[in-house]
Motif scaffolding. Structure first.
Motif, mmCIF file in Angstrom:
data_model
loop_
_atom_site.group_PDB
_atom_site.id
_atom_site.type_symbol
_atom_site.label_atom_id
_atom_site.label_comp_id
_atom_site.label_asym_id
_atom_site.label_seq_id
_atom_site.Cartn_x
_atom_site.Cartn_y
_atom_site.Cartn_z
ATOM 1 N N LEU A 254 6.855 -1.623 0.752
ATOM 2 C CA LEU A 254 7.148 -2.898 0.401
ATOM 3 C C LEU A 254 7.482 -3.971 1.323
ATOM 4 N N LYS A 255 6.879 -5.027 1.242
ATOM 5 C CA LYS A 255 7.489 -5.948 2.282
ATOM 6 C C LYS A 255 8.099 -6.958 1.497
ATOM 7 N N ILE A 256 9.378 -6.830 1.568
ATOM 8 C CA ILE A 256 10.455 -7.860 0.843
ATOM 9 C C ILE A 256 10.446 -9.090 1.775
ATOM 10 N N GLN A 257 10.512 -10.185 0.868
ATOM 11 C CA GLN A 257 10.303 -11.337 1.313
ATOM 12 C C GLN A 257 11.473 -11.744 2.221
ATOM 13 N N HIS A 258 11.407 -12.275 3.462
ATOM 14 C CA HIS A 258 12.449 -12.671 4.384
ATOM 15 C C HIS A 258 13.205 -11.526 4.882
ATOM 16 N N TYR B 84 18.851 -3.391 1.169
ATOM 17 C CA TYR B 84 18.173 -2.887 0.205
ATOM 18 C C TYR B 84 17.909 -1.594 0.178
ATOM 19 N N TRP B 85 18.574 -0.853 0.872
ATOM 20 C CA TRP B 85 18.537 0.801 0.550
ATOM 21 C C TRP B 85 19.205 0.978 -0.684
ATOM 22 N N GLY B 86 18.520 1.791 -1.582
ATOM 23 C CA GLY B 86 19.097 2.110 -2.664
ATOM 24 C C GLY B 86 18.850 1.195 -3.914
ATOM 25 N N SER C 247 9.644 -1.006 12.395
ATOM 26 C CA SER C 247 10.464 -1.834 12.728
ATOM 27 C C SER C 247 10.385 -3.483 12.424
ATOM 28 N N ASN C 248 9.684 -3.765 11.260
ATOM 29 C CA ASN C 248 9.570 -5.132 11.115
ATOM 30 C C ASN C 248 9.936 -5.329 9.439
ATOM 31 N N GLY C 249 10.805 -4.624 9.012
ATOM 32 C CA GLY C 249 11.437 -4.905 7.650
ATOM 33 C C GLY C 249 10.735 -4.115 6.480
ATOM 34 N N ILE C 250 9.760 -3.573 6.875
ATOM 35 C CA ILE C 250 9.026 -2.823 5.715
ATOM 36 C C ILE C 250 9.626 -1.831 5.235
ATOM 37 N N VAL C 251 9.622 -1.605 3.919
ATOM 38 C CA VAL C 251 10.619 -0.450 3.313
ATOM 39 C C VAL C 251 9.698 0.573 2.347
ATOM 40 N N GLY D 7 0.934 -1.305 -0.067
ATOM 41 C CA GLY D 7 -0.002 0.064 0.074
ATOM 42 C C GLY D 7 1.115 1.274 -0.020
ATOM 43 N N PHE D 8 0.015 2.410 0.058
ATOM 44 C CA PHE D 8 0.940 3.475 -0.022
ATOM 45 C C PHE D 8 1.197 3.763 1.409
ATOM 46 N N ARG D 9 2.124 4.888 1.755
ATOM 47 C CA ARG D 9 2.490 5.124 3.105
ATOM 48 C C ARG D 9 1.401 6.077 3.354
ATOM 49 N N ARG D 10 0.782 5.844 4.509
ATOM 50 C CA ARG D 10 -0.583 6.698 4.933
ATOM 51 C C ARG D 10 -0.773 6.901 6.179
ATOM 52 N N SER D 11 -1.823 7.654 6.777
ATOM 53 C CA SER D 11 -2.199 7.667 8.056
ATOM 54 C C SER D 11 -3.882 6.852 7.786
ATOM 55 N N LYS D 12 -4.479 7.210 8.629
ATOM 56 C CA LYS D 12 -5.806 6.575 8.917
ATOM 57 C C LYS D 12 -6.531 7.209 7.453
ATOM 58 N N VAL D 13 -6.751 8.582 7.252
ATOM 59 C CA VAL D 13 -7.680 9.062 6.155
ATOM 60 C C VAL D 13 -6.844 9.815 5.092
#
Lengths: 127, 188
Positions: free
Chosen positions: A50-54, A64-66, A97-101, A35-41
């Protein structure tokens, strides 16, 4: 026939046309566009999560930066001799803190891409 | 007042206006980009392009900053090639390149010739793509020279590679990311 060049004047083989008879080789990591970076509304379509595998924590996501990311989709008409099209982007920072990028693309991702798999390549190698 | 010293003599002609002398930034000799943790003889994994995943031997850094690599061609089909550092993963495997002389190869070796550029002309420009007799002969000569250079470098390399067990198979295999591979955890 070789695969077609996609963008940026740099040859990137996106879909390998089967010239070699061996097993295909994957040089990219799967990532899900959550999804896009967002708040509630309110959401910011410039920044894609992006949720990168593993990848489960921030220290892993730093690798993965860059790195360049591609969203590949199919269209009806032929362009550059192929029906496959890409939107290129780069991983710009970690998120949470869970690896989302967070990745930013040359053109923002279309919302229909949410849930689809993106390719995170291993270049540019910063090591 | 212009800071540069005049090297030519001022004659009877004087400029009417104060002309600004264009400031030329003194260009130092171009420096190739810094080699990061890559030394000659190291095995690299190519990350993009036609040979992605192939493991190649690094020979030297060219003046443009690009890395000169070779398959060797007989082992994995990668010819003498230029590659950018950022599109490569260095591994810890090293090959002894003492007998290999790559000193004659520079960026000019990879420069596209006129015949090459015109080869794929289509449609309106197709006539340009057709080579004249002398161009064809020159092309053939150029390709023969290339094969010779490739062979001269690879022969010494392949001989060294054969001495280490499994190195030939290693260089012939391609790197691939599998279902459980975590590139961020891999130690190459």
């Amino acid at each position: 026939m070789k695969s077609e060049q996609q963008q940026k004047g740099v040859t990137k083989t996106v879909k390998k046309v089967k010239v070699n008879k061996k097993a295909p080789v994957r040089l990219w990591v799967k990532a899900v566009f959550t999804g896009f970076r967002r708040s509630k509304v309110q959401q910011n379509e410039n920044q894609a999560l992006l949720k990168i595998q593993h990848v489960d924590d921030v220290s892993s996501s730093r690798f993965y930066w860059g790195k360049r990311v591609a969203y590949i989709y199919k269209a009806h008409s032929l362009k550059n001799n192929t029906k496959f099209r890409t939107i290129w982007g780069r991983v710009s920072r970690s998120h949470g803190s869970n690896g989302i990028v967070i990745a930013r693309f040359n053109k923002n991702l279309p919302p229909r891409a949410i849930g689809s798999t993106l390719r995170v390549f291993l270049y540019p190698n910063r090591a | 007042m212009p800071a540069k010293k005049r090297t030519t003599r001022i004659g009877n002609w004087y400029k009417s206006d104060d002309e600004k002398v264009h400031f030329v930034r003194r260009r130092k000799a171009p420096r190739p980009s810094q080699l990061r943790k890559i030394s000659p003889g190291q095995v690299l994994i190519l990350l993009a392009g036609r040979f992605q995943g192939k493991r190649v031997v690094f020979l030297k850094q060219l003046k443009s900053g690009l890395l000169l690599v070779t398959g060797p061609f007989k082992i994995n089909g990668v010819p003498l090639k230029r590659v950018n550092q950022a599109y490569v993963i260095p591994t810890s495997t090293k090959v002894d390149i003492k007998g290999v002389d790559a000193s004659k190869i520079e960026d000019e070796y990879f420069k596209r010739t006129e015949a090459q550029r015109r080869k794929n002309e289509k449609g309106f420009w197709a006539k340009r793509g057709e080579l004249t007799e002398e161009q064809q002969v020159a092309e053939k000569k150029r390709l023969d020279e290339k094969r010779k250079t490739q062979k001269s470098i690879d022969d010494a390399l392949v001989a060294t590679i054969r001495k280490t067990s499994l190195l030939k198979q290693y260089l012939g295999a391609r790197f691939s990311i599998g279902k459980t591979t975590r590139p961020h955890d891999l130690i190459f």
